[in-house]
Design a protein around this motif. Structure first.
Motif: not given
Lengths: 120, 600, 285
Positions: C177-204
């Motif tokens: 995740a990024r903040d408003i300046h484009g810097h990467v946000k370091h959220v405590e305990g956020a371990s699912h960076d680069h986690a895969k997310q499934k998105i249905a075509t109908s939602d896009i």
């Protein structure tokens, strides 16, 4: 070998010391450029409150680096008048191009119906 | 000594072998690095393009005068070549009319007038006048012509692409240019852009070469203020090409990205074409294209006129047998024109929703640039005063250039004021204005130059009677074609109507429409008036009267001090300039002209 | 016939022809890149808010790989110093040193281009997805278990192609995740960076890769860097010619050869100079 390159070599000997001191300058500039690059990148992670300051700082460092390259690597410190006048002309026209274009796009009639709306 | 030998040997390998033996056809006429051959190549190619551009506009003029009637003679051919949706039954369709209009402008400006002034006359005459053996970079010069030629071929080929050639005007405004032909991915506009990139590259190579030549290769004694005005004009022109063309190249690359990769440099958000939203990201700025285009476009106007003034100055000084009046003020004026031409461009854009401050700025600079132009024209007029003028074909064309350019320039002032421009913009008045500058203006200078330098290039004179016939016909018909356009413009006729305004004007103002018929007849007449020139040009090459000396016009500048025609390397011995360029009728001199190369 | 001042300086200007020529050419290059930078600024300041969907920015920031860009800057600066040292070596009559410095320069140039093409390729497979509920994610795309766009510019996905090929869902390795300046946000305990997310075509609502068609930022980025890359390529070829086949001239006319290296070097420094501005402008600002 030939007379010509012999002459050239002779004149080189006179300048050898001169050139050696140039080489030292080049290496110092090289260090300064690398340092400048590192500073520019570090500035990215500093959170200036305004975007204008961020842009100003980055472009200021870039301008110093550009000056070093132009002045020393491109020998503009000791160039002929003709080259300077040429560069001044193109600097003026470049400023005109960028300045007048930006001014021309942003000075629009006020209180009209024109506005930009983003439609996804 | 050995070094000099090795050196000469090295040069022998670099394409200078034709110093030693007779070169073959290709190295003599196609891959020549001699500035004179390249000048002639440019001249021939651009005259052909000029003729082609004229044919395009003849077809358009016929359509304007006779909407709905098939084009005579070539109508059937057009239908066969371009397809029946483009030319149904030999008629010009709206799309084809727009194509012809766009290509007429492009060809005339970038492929005919600029190459003939800068490429042909500039290449042939400039090194001779400054006493140089050749251009500073002869191989670059050759490359410049070849790249120009490729650009011309690409432009010409675009007529035969599916969907036809570019049809968004020679200005190619975005988003129009990007959405006119959505059916074809690689459309005529894409060809246009690629062709332009070649042409821009060619003129960049040329202008680098010209400036370097004029700065570096002036012969001994040829100080800056001893250069003929023609050379000054070429020098300023080269700077305009050098610094004004790159922004258009940048803009062309951006539009190419828009067309080929679907980017949105010039496409705003929410663009709807034919009722469907365009599938682009948007976020671009149509004004950006206009700014970058006119940043070139306005200096380009001075590229079209400055060398022409240079030619006219040479011819006038020679035929009035007087020095140019105010040579130095002409030189400084040319420089001021060159400088100011970079900051006037947005007077082409008053109608784009521009704010009053910017409009006032550009209106002011536009009025300022008219001052040096008027100084130049006035100096040329005063040069005539008290001269015993020789009225040969070259001089007649040069003399009639002055009022024609005057009309063209003065009619531009109402377009430079934004209040009057709002009414006149995009009307036939604009067409009349800039054609007066370029057609009777620049083209008359080109003809003057051809008649004047023909004996130096070929060693034979052109026929004077045919030349005068050519001049009289051209002057008469040029005015009959372009003067009525001012009237049409005042009546509000838009320049974009492909049926000549029938749908709009019928029943409102029949005179505006009847002028269309007259203009078209005179345009045909103008074409006929060129026949004496064409006959004269080709017959004089072979059977023209041979020149009796190297200096048939009794001229002073250095090009007449060369053998006729000048050999490779130009001068028989190293030229030296001992005096200014226009020492005519010097009191106490033994003849009425004192060549620059004559020892004091 | 001999053209004067091809390598000797003309007394009144103090310059030889090629040096006048290259400076004229560079003046026109200033206008070329100047126009492109002007376009960049104009497009950026007039971009409407919310145009980059990830964090509701008008203009995306921090999307390019900064460590790689920094490294590439260093590579180009190195090549710039080696080319000027090569010229100095010729001035000192040291041909051997000249040659290896030129080899380093040319190698740096090709390293720069190689790294740049790696970056390009990464952008071709990096996607932004805007969902119909207004949310947006960015990351590397997987369709039918395959990464598209690997060294293949033509293999690009968009919503139209998903629907035409009846792909029911896509997977995306979500960027941090990024903040408003484009810097990467370091959220405590956020371990699912680069986690895969499934998105249905109908939602896009919108799917696009980091290519010119998706946003003017990429259009400008690709255009300027590609044009700059062409300059690097052209310069490298010329310098390579001087280092090897063209070096014969050192024996016949050392002075002209040294001038050639100087002129080639001037072009090369200019290319470096453009990058010095390009790097902060497109990577950092």
């Amino acid at each position: 070998m030939s007379e010509q390159s012999h002459n050239a070599a002779a004149s080189h000997d006179d300048h050898d010391h001169d050139i050696a001191s140039h080489i030292k300058t080049y290496l110092i500039i090289f260090g300064a450029l690398l340092l400048g690059t590192v500073i520019t990148v570090l500035m990215y992670y500093v959170d200036f409150s305004s975007m204008a300051v961020t842009v100003g700082v980055a472009l200021f460092i870039a301008s110093i680096k550009a000056f070093l390259v132009a002045a020393y690597f491109m020998h503009l410190m000791s160039e002929k008048k003709l080259v300077y006048s040429l560069l001044v002309i193109s600097a003026i026209f470049f400023t005109g191009l960028m300045g007048l274009t930006l001014w021309g796009t942003h000075d629009t009639p006020k209180n009209t119906l024109m506005k930009t709306v983003y439609v996804p | 000594m050995q070094a000099t030998d090795t050196h000469a040997h090295a040069h022998g390998h670099k394409g200078h072998s034709h110093d030693h033996h007779e070169p073959g056809f290709f190295s003599k006429y196609i891959f020549s690095t001699d500035h004179k051959v390249i000048g002639v190549q440019y001249g021939v190619a651009s005259l052909i393009f000029l003729f082609f551009g004229f044919l395009l506009v003849l077809a358009m003029r016929f359509q304007l005068a006779n909407p709905g009637k098939p084009i005579p003679v070539v109508g059937a051919l057009l239908e066969k070549l371009l397809g029946s949706d483009m030319a149904p039954g030999g008629n010009l369709s709206g799309d084809l009319y727009n194509s012809f209009g766009a290509m007429h402008g492009t060809i005339m400006v970038f492929l005919a007038i600029v190459p003939i002034l800068f490429g042909a006359f500039g290449n042939y005459v400039t090194p001779l006048q400054i006493g140089a053996p050749d251009m500073a970079f002869p191989r670059l010069n050759m490359a410049s012509f070849h790249v120009y030629f490729i650009g011309g071929v690409v432009m010409f080929a675009s007529f035969f692409t599916p969907g036809g050639t570019a049809r968004s005007g020679w200005t190619s405004y975005s988003p129009l240019a990007s959405v006119t032909d959505l059916a074809n991915h690689f459309d005529g506009q894409t060809y246009w852009l690629i062709g332009m990139v070649f042409l821009i590259t060619s003129s960049l190579l040329g202008s680098v070469n010209f400036i370097a030549t004029i700065i570096q290769l002036r012969c001994r004694g040829m100080s800056w203020m001893r250069m003929p005005f023609f050379v000054w004009a070429q020098f300023v022109t080269a700077f305009l090409l050098l610094l004004a063309f790159p922004p258009l190249e940048a803009a062309g690359l951006m539009q190419l990205m828009d067309n080929l990769f679907g980017s949105s440099f010039f496409l705003p958000q929410g663009l709807v074409v034919n009722g469907t939203a365009l599938a682009v990201s948007g976020g671009g700025s149509p004004l950006l294209w206009q700014h970058l285009f006119w940043f070139l476009g306005h200096p380009e106007v001075y590229v079209l006129i400055l060398p022409a003034i240079g030619i006219v100055s040479e011819v006038i000084a020679n035929n009035t047998r007087k020095p140019l009046w105010g040579y130095k003020s002409m030189v400084y004026s040319a420089m001021s024109v060159g400088f100011l031409s970079f900051i006037v461009w947005a007077h082409h854009m008053y109608l784009t929703g521009m704010g009053t401050k910017v409009a006032t700025f550009f209106q002011t600079t536009t009025m300022m640039i008219s001052i040096p132009s008027v100084i130049i024209l006035t100096a040329l007029f005063i040069s005539l005063w008290g001269g015993s003028i020789r009225f040969n074909a070259a001089s007649l064309f040069a003399l009639s250039f002055l009022p024609m350019f005057g009309i063209g320039g003065l009619t531009g002032l109402p377009l430079g004021f934004n209040a009057s421009d709002i009414y006149l913009h995009d009307s036939y008045y604009v067409i009349g204005h800039f054609h007066y500058v370029v057609a009777p203006g620049t083209m008359f200078a080109v003809f003057a130059g051809i008649y004047y330098w023909f004996p130096k290039i070929t060693g034979r004179m052109m026929n004077e009677t045919l030349g005068k016939l050519h001049w009289a016909g051209s002057l008469f018909f040029m005015n009959c074609v372009f003067a009525p356009m001012f009237i049409q413009g005042f009546k509000g006729m838009s320049r974009r109507m492909y049926d000549g305004g029938t749908t709009y004007f019928e029943g409102v103002d029949p005179t505006a429409l009847s002028l269309n018929k007259m203009i078209t007849m005179c345009a045909v007449g103008l074409g006929v008036a060129q026949l004496p020139f064409i006959i004269n040009f080709f017959s004089s090459i072979f059977v023209g009267k041979k020149v009796s000396s190297d200096n048939p016009w009794d001229a002073t500048t250095l090009e007449w001090a060369t053998p006729t025609p000048p050999p490779h390397g130009n001068f028989a011995s190293e030229p030296v300039a001992y005096r200014g360029p226009y020492e005519y009728s010097v009191p106490g001199a033994k003849s009425d002209f004192t060549p620059q190369s004559e020892k004091p | 016939m001999e053209i004067p001042y091809t390598y000797k300086a003309r007394p009144d200007t103090g310059l030889y022809n090629a040096k006048v020529g290259i400076w004229l050419f560079l003046a026109s290059e200033i206008m070329l890149f100047g126009a492109l930078f002007s376009a960049y600024i104009l497009l950026r300041v007039s971009a409407p808010d919310g145009f980059w969907p990830d964090v509701a920015l008008a203009w995306p920031r921090g999307l390019l790989n900064i460590p790689i860009g920094t490294f590439n800057t260093a590579v180009l600066i190195t090549s710039s110093v080696t080319v000027v040292l090569a010229w100095a070596a010729l001035k000192m009559n040291n041909f051997a040193r000249f040659r290896w410095l030129m080899v380093v320069t040319v190698l740096c140039a090709f390293a720069f281009l190689g790294i740049k093409s790696f970056e390009y390729n990464d952008k071709f497979s990096h996607y932004v997805v805007r969902l119909k509920d207004g949310k947006a994610v960015t990351g590397h795309l997987e369709v039918n278990g395959k990464h598209p766009g690997f060294w293949n510019f033509a293999d690009q996905w968009n919503l139209g192609r998903l629907e035409a090929e009846k792909v029911e869902h896509i997977e995306i390795a979500v960027d941090p995740a990024r903040d408003i300046h484009g810097h990467v946000k370091h959220v405590e305990g956020a371990s699912h960076d680069h986690a895969k997310q499934k998105i249905a075509t109908s939602d896009i609502a919108f799917l696009g890769s980091y290519t010119p068609a998706t946003h003017p930022f990429f259009a400008v980025y690709f255009l300027i860097t590609a044009l700059h890359g062409l300059h690097v390529l052209g310069g490298a070829l010329v310098l390579a010619y001087f280092a090897f086949p063209g070096a014969k001239m050192w024996k016949t006319n050392p002075e002209q050869f040294t001038n050639r290296i100087e002129v080639g070097g001037l072009f090369w420094h200019f290319v470096d100079l453009v990058w010095i501005f390009l790097f902060p402008v497109v990577y950092l600002l």
